[in-house]
Scaffold this motif. Structure first.
Motif, short mmCIF file in Angstrom:
data_model
loop_
_atom_site.label_atom_id
_atom_site.label_comp_id
_atom_site.label_asym_id
_atom_site.label_seq_id
_atom_site.Cartn_x
_atom_site.Cartn_y
_atom_site.Cartn_z
N ASN A 40 -0.16 6.62 8.96
CA ASN A 40 0.57 6.68 7.11
C ASN A 40 0.35 4.91 6.48
O ASN A 40 0.61 4.76 6.52
CB ASN A 40 1.24 7.42 7.48
N SER A 44 -1.12 2.23 4.65
CA SER A 44 -0.31 1.62 3.69
C SER A 44 -0.09 0.51 4.28
O SER A 44 -0.32 -0.40 2.44
CB SER A 44 0.58 2.39 3.66
N LYS A 48 -4.93 0.18 2.74
CA LYS A 48 -4.68 -0.47 1.52
C LYS A 48 -5.09 -1.59 0.71
O LYS A 48 -5.56 -2.04 -0.39
CB LYS A 48 -3.57 0.52 0.70
N VAL A 93 -5.64 4.75 -8.73
CA VAL A 93 -4.93 5.75 -9.23
C VAL A 93 -5.91 6.92 -7.67
O VAL A 93 -4.72 7.38 -6.77
CB VAL A 93 -5.38 6.94 -9.91
N THR A 94 -6.82 7.32 -7.53
CA THR A 94 -7.15 7.50 -6.11
C THR A 94 -6.66 7.09 -5.64
O THR A 94 -6.15 7.77 -4.05
CB THR A 94 -8.27 8.19 -5.95
N GLN A 96 -4.13 5.18 -4.39
CA GLN A 96 -2.35 5.65 -4.37
C GLN A 96 -2.63 6.56 -3.43
O GLN A 96 -1.28 6.78 -3.57
CB GLN A 96 -1.84 5.20 -5.61
N ASN A 97 -3.27 7.18 -4.28
CA ASN A 97 -2.83 9.21 -4.35
C ASN A 97 -3.78 9.77 -2.90
O ASN A 97 -4.05 11.06 -3.17
CB ASN A 97 -2.87 9.51 -5.15
N THR A 98 -4.62 9.17 -2.09
CA THR A 98 -4.68 9.44 -0.79
C THR A 98 -4.81 10.45 -0.17
O THR A 98 -4.72 11.26 0.05
CB THR A 98 -5.69 8.49 -0.77
N LEU A 100 -2.31 12.37 -1.08
CA LEU A 100 -2.48 13.32 -1.44
C LEU A 100 -3.53 14.70 -1.47
O LEU A 100 -3.59 15.69 -0.90
CB LEU A 100 -2.28 13.81 -3.26
N THR A 184 -7.74 5.94 3.16
CA THR A 184 -8.60 4.71 2.17
C THR A 184 -9.92 3.43 1.66
O THR A 184 -9.96 3.67 0.53
CB THR A 184 -6.97 3.69 2.45
#
Length: 276
Positions: A40, A44, A48, A93-94, A96-98, A100, A184
């Motif tokens: 993760n 990030s 990203k 937005v997608t 940033q919230n991958t 989730l 991402t």
């Protein structure tokens, strides 16, 4: 000696495989928390920013295409630019919230796996058919020695099958972590009609890896039931147990080999579950 024979039978029948598959009861976050945090962090810190650049490049290409297509038609051009801008915002937005999205897929897979695990016969009791334990314990020493000799080859194949199972489970989680690390990047392509198949393909690939855990448990449960059904327990309990077990030698050898072929084919089963 009875305990050794019963342990060999549990390995051959497959009830011990349920214990070998205990790792599947863990989520990606708990199987190896250190590896999960590391991938993760990679996503990030390293992935990203690249995904954001790709999303920006796609947006620029969209604007260029709209400009060329609707030159002179300001109203239609403005509408298309507005639509492209909204799409770009949704992509951001997608991205940033991958996490989730990945988490939702994990939760669905974990729920299915927990449900299948509850139905696994090897997860309860001693994992052997009723009457088999007593039949083995009632044999004399010579018969027990003969039975150990008969069971030796299928027991070795069963151990190999259990080892392959553990490797397949380890590789499943390793693949999940690798996909999470770069998740991402393919998602950034979702905003363009010509590239969104990359994002959809990635999500299907990740869902396949997650559902592979359920496929593995289903294979274990089916194999255990087939192996139990292939052995004439009544003959072992009520007649000559050694002779009966010898007559079942073919099934005892073929079973673990069949299991190995099944466990390595769980990729195809998982592909079918996601529609590939």
């Amino acid at each position: 000696m009875s305990d050794i024979i019963l342990a060999m039978l549990r390995t051959i029948i497959g009830s011990d495989f349920a214990q070998g598959a205990d790792g599947l009861k863990h989520s990606a976050a708990t199987y190896n928390s250190g590896a999960f945090a590391f991938v993760n962090q990679i996503n990030s810190v390293a992935v990203k920013p690249v995904a954001a650049v790709i999303a920006g490049g796609i947006l620029v290409l969209q604007f260029a295409r709209i400009s060329a297509k609707y030159e002179g038609d300001h109203k239609a051009g403005t509408q298309q630019v507005a639509a492209a801008t909204i799409t770009a915002a949704m992509v951001v937005v997608t991205i940033q919230n991958t996490g989730l999205i990945i988490g939702a897929i994990n939760e669905i897979g974990d729920k299915i796996i927990r449900g299948v695990a509850k139905l696994n016969p090897g997860s309860r009791g001693n994992g052997l058919p009723d009457g088999m334990v007593e039949a083995v314990e009632n044999m004399d020493t010579i018969d027990k020695a003969g039975l150990m000799l008969i069971l030796f080859l299928p027991w070795i194949i069963g151990i190999l099958a259990g080892l392959i199972l553990k490797i397949v489970i380890f590789m499943r989680f390793a693949e999940m972590y690798l996909l999470i690390a770069g998740s991402t990047l393919p998602i950034s392509f979702i905003g363009h009609p010509e590239t969104k198949s990359i994002a959809i393909g990635f999500l299907k690939k990740y869902a396949k890896v997650v559902l592979k855990g359920a496929a593995i448990l289903i294979v274990i449960a089916l194999y255990t039931r087939f192996q139990i059904g292939s052995i004439d327990v009544n003959a072992i309990a009520n007649a000559d147990g050694l002779k009966s077990m010898a007559s079942n030698l073919g099934s005892l050898i073929a079973g673990p080999i069949f299991f190995i072929f099944l466990i390595v084919s769980t990729d195809r089963i998982a592909n079918a579950l996601v529609g590939d």
